[in-house]
Design a protein around this motif. Structure first.
Motif, PDB file in Angstrom:
ATOM      1  N   GLY A 360     -53.947  53.394 -71.820  1.00 49.63           N
ATOM      2  CA  GLY A 360     -52.910  52.751 -73.246  1.00 49.63           C
ATOM      3  C   GLY A 360     -53.026  54.292 -73.687  1.00 49.63           C
ATOM      4  O   GLY A 360     -53.935  54.972 -74.093  1.00 49.63           O
ATOM      5  N   GLY A 361     -51.177  54.597 -74.709  1.00 42.55           N
ATOM      6  CA  GLY A 361     -52.096  55.539 -74.796  1.00 42.55           C
ATOM      7  C   GLY A 361     -50.683  55.730 -76.365  1.00 42.55           C
ATOM      8  O   GLY A 361     -50.155  54.651 -76.270  1.00 42.55           O
ATOM      9  N   SER A 362     -50.748  57.000 -77.135  1.00 38.17           N
ATOM     10  CA  SER A 362     -49.859  56.783 -78.248  1.00 38.17           C
ATOM     11  C   SER A 362     -49.913  58.246 -78.248  1.00 38.17           C
ATOM     12  O   SER A 362     -50.902  59.301 -78.858  1.00 38.17           O
ATOM     13  N   GLN A 363     -48.867  58.790 -79.351  1.00 36.11           N
ATOM     14  CA  GLN A 363     -48.431  59.561 -80.280  1.00 36.11           C
ATOM     15  C   GLN A 363     -49.911  58.686 -81.955  1.00 36.11           C
ATOM     16  O   GLN A 363     -49.646  57.435 -81.998  1.00 36.11           O
ATOM     17  N   ARG A 364     -50.255  59.961 -82.258  1.00 32.47           N
ATOM     18  CA  ARG A 364     -51.098  59.547 -84.125  1.00 32.47           C
ATOM     19  C   ARG A 364     -50.513  59.761 -85.048  1.00 32.47           C
ATOM     20  O   ARG A 364     -49.752  60.299 -85.098  1.00 32.47           O
ATOM     21  N   ASN A 365     -51.196  58.770 -85.959  1.00 29.00           N
ATOM     22  CA  ASN A 365     -49.928  58.837 -87.072  1.00 29.00           C
ATOM     23  C   ASN A 365     -50.818  60.112 -87.146  1.00 29.00           C
ATOM     24  O   ASN A 365     -52.216  60.305 -87.848  1.00 29.00           O
ATOM     25  N   ASP A 366     -50.081  61.143 -88.040  1.00 25.78           N
ATOM     26  CA  ASP A 366     -51.039  62.294 -88.725  1.00 25.78           C
ATOM     27  C   ASP A 366     -50.627  62.965 -89.763  1.00 25.78           C
ATOM     28  O   ASP A 366     -50.828  63.045 -90.651  1.00 25.78           O
ATOM     29  N   ASP A 367     -49.391  61.010 -90.668  1.00 26.04           N
ATOM     30  CA  ASP A 367     -49.050  61.798 -92.253  1.00 26.04           C
ATOM     31  C   ASP A 367     -50.065  61.093 -92.828  1.00 26.04           C
ATOM     32  O   ASP A 367     -50.762  59.505 -92.462  1.00 26.04           O
ATOM     33  N   TYR A 368     -50.862  61.434 -93.571  1.00 27.19           N
ATOM     34  CA  TYR A 368     -51.866  60.684 -95.289  1.00 27.19           C
ATOM     35  C   TYR A 368     -51.962  59.160 -95.447  1.00 27.19           C
ATOM     36  O   TYR A 368     -52.375  58.548 -94.790  1.00 27.19           O
ATOM     37  N   ASP A 369     -50.874  59.013 -95.899  1.00 30.36           N
ATOM     38  CA  ASP A 369     -50.299  58.088 -97.329  1.00 30.36           C
ATOM     39  C   ASP A 369     -49.572  57.316 -96.034  1.00 30.36           C
ATOM     40  O   ASP A 369     -50.159  56.088 -96.495  1.00 30.36           O
ATOM     41  N   SER A 370     -48.853  57.370 -95.186  1.00 31.17           N
ATOM     42  CA  SER A 370     -48.359  56.429 -94.624  1.00 31.17           C
ATOM     43  C   SER A 370     -49.366  55.786 -93.265  1.00 31.17           C
ATOM     44  O   SER A 370     -49.665  54.677 -93.701  1.00 31.17           O
ATOM     45  N   LEU A 371     -51.084  56.721 -93.127  1.00 31.54           N
ATOM     46  CA  LEU A 371     -52.196  55.887 -92.305  1.00 31.54           C
ATOM     47  C   LEU A 371     -52.464  55.371 -93.243  1.00 31.54           C
ATOM     48  O   LEU A 371     -52.818  53.844 -93.420  1.00 31.54           O
ATOM     49  N   VAL A 372     -52.929  55.278 -94.761  1.00 33.31           N
ATOM     50  CA  VAL A 372     -53.923  54.937 -95.828  1.00 33.31           C
ATOM     51  C   VAL A 372     -52.804  53.459 -95.543  1.00 33.31           C
ATOM     52  O   VAL A 372     -53.602  52.610 -95.941  1.00 33.31           O
ATOM     53  N   ALA A 373     -51.622  53.605 -95.681  1.00 32.20           N
ATOM     54  CA  ALA A 373     -50.479  52.404 -95.720  1.00 32.20           C
ATOM     55  C   ALA A 373     -51.157  50.994 -94.794  1.00 32.20           C
ATOM     56  O   ALA A 373     -51.628  50.254 -94.805  1.00 32.20           O
TER      57      ALA A 373
END
Length: 434
Positions: A360-373
RNA sequence: UGGGGUGUAGCCAAGCGGUAAGGCAACUGGCUGUUAACCAGUUUAUGCGGAGGUUCGAAUCCUUCCACCCCAGCCA
């Protein structure tokens, strides 16, 4: 006896014509009265040792009668090439020294049920089939480490005891951690490896992980080993390329190094030989359509279940990736698709021959605001993820990673019916002994 | 957690209302080339996962509990 050259049975061919010392255990014995055959194993191979009434002193000859299955012993004698012997070499016995008599060894060279064998897993390990499987496991582990080492990935050991952090959903094993409250056994090292990724560039971890899920299927363990790679500046596509390269490397390594073991377990290697890049790739949406055309009940937005996995896995003759799943059935840390808000940039890799998901793999969310959301959306405790969010505050870069289930990989490569034989001491819902 | 299944000697296993087959292992003997060797013989369950019940009679039918297996969900 002890001043003789000690020789591993696996290397017996190098000692033809010489007198050597073998140390091991009695696997089985046969006799025709005045000629005795001992089958001795030492962890590397099984060797047939012979003696006749005329070739050894009476005391040595009679030792045969005393010997029992799995008694430990030392045997000395001359190595001779002989086509009649299994393995092609035979030992002409000079001397036998019994170290310990085994009385009533429970596992006889006959058929046994799974329950009995699992209850005797500590002894079952001695059988040729289990030795072959676990030797292949050993080679797979080594090939993974070598693959990453050669690519200059740095091994990062992640903690096994963690505070509440990880993926959502799965149940964790918990324990009291002094005065600091509850600690949980790691279900993944990913978040930590992401931190290390921002330090080293390319990293991986390889260790045990724990899931307290009450799953009882042929593909689940409560404790299993996972390799997790994390790559800075890799997008989802680069990530899939790396996975394919790794899988191809592991399989070709095993085919090269484990011929004998694959024979012992009677693995048909036809499909393994086809494991060459490129592997097929299919998007989640295409997979759903394909499944629907084959009569499966899956609808867009639903996860690919066991049955569906099997249908897909039977549609290809080599491993393949399914990518870009719906966001709502995947973990919070995955990066949303830039053009399709309902999808994430991720992939699973499924093994053929009906084995199903191994990566199982993915590109990670590297954006602060959308990750917090996303963390808030999943109702996760924001405080616990503070350090993880820091990674998005201080020099965030696009990065991707994946986790490979070791036991599932071993199970597939060995063609086993169940993961429980792919690990020395499996931990399952109803199994904590031995 | 749902659905299905199994539990009889150290192991594998037949029996499915009439009083516990067989095989392997073990033990004894025979055999100078065996290959999970073979041949002959001996031994092993007042008891069939535990506890109740029905019956003249229960491994077999009923109730309940326990253990394990398979499938599903979750995921590696």
């Amino acid at each position: 006896m002890s001043n003789l050259t000690h020789c591993k049975i696996g290397e017996i061919g190098k000692f033809a014509g010489q007198e050597v010392l073998i140390r091991g255990w009695l696997y089985n014995k046969r006799s025709s009265g005045k000629i005795h055959f001992l089958l001795v194993r030492d962890g590397s191979e099984i060797l047939q040792a012979v003696m006749t009434k005329d070739s050894v002193p009476e005391k040595t000859f009679k030792a045969f009668d005393l010997l029992t299955q799995e008694s430990s012993l030392m045997v000395s004698g001359k190595v001779r090439e002989d086509k009649r012997a299994p393995g092609g070499y035979e030992l002409e016995i000079n001397e036998i020294e019994i170290i310990q008599f085994a009385k009533d060894y429970p596992i006889t060279p006959k058929e046994h049920g799974v329950a009995f064998l699992m209850e005797n897993r500590h002894l079952w390990l001695r059988s040729s089939r289990q030795i072959a499987i676990l030797s292949i496991r050993n080679e797979i582990i080594f090939s993974i480490r070598k693959f990453f080492y050669d690519k200059k990935f740095v091994l990062i050991d992640t903690p096994i005891l963690t505070s509440a952090i990880g993926e959502t959903g799965t149940t964790l094993f918990e324990t009291q951690y002094f005065d600091l409250g509850k600690a949980y056994l790691a279900q993944t090292g990913q978040l930590y490896v992401e931190a290390a990724c921002m330090a080293f560039g390319n990293v991986y971890c390889f260790g045990p992980t724990f899931r307290a899920e009450k799953s009882k299927t042929r593909r689940h363990l409560t404790e299993f080993w996972m390799v997790e790679a994390e790559e800075a500046f890799y997008d989802n596509n680069d990530n899939m390329n790396l996975q394919e390269e790794l899988i191809e490397y592991i399989v070709s390594w095993v085919l090269e190094k484990c011929q004998k073991e694959l024979e012992v377990i009677e693995r048909d290697t036809t499909f393994l030989k086809k494991v060459k890049r490129p592997f097929p790739r299919i998007s989640y949406e295409e997979a759903v359509k394909l499944l629907q055309s084959k009569g499966a009940k899956i609808k867009f937005g639903e996860d690919v279940g066991g049955d569906e996995e099997t249908i897909l896995a039977n549609s290809y003759d080599k491993p393949f990736c399914v990518y870009n799943y719906p966001k709502k059935i995947k973990a919070f840390y995955m990066k949303p698709h830039p053009e399709r808000e309902d999808l994430v940039l991720n992939n699973d890799m499924l093994a053929p021959e009906g084995y199903g998901e191994i990566i199982g793999g993915s590109q990670r969310n590297d954006d602060y605001d959308s990750l917090v959301a996303r963390i808030k959306e999943e109702k996760l405790p924001l405080e616990a993820y503070e350090w993880y969010l820091d990674l998005r505050k201080y020099g965030s870069v696009p990065h991707s990673g994946f986790g490979l289930g070791l036991e599932r990989t071993v199970t597939w490569i060995c063609g086993l019916p169940h993961v429980r034989e792919s690990i020395p001491f499996p931990r399952m819902l109803y199994r904590l002994y031995p």
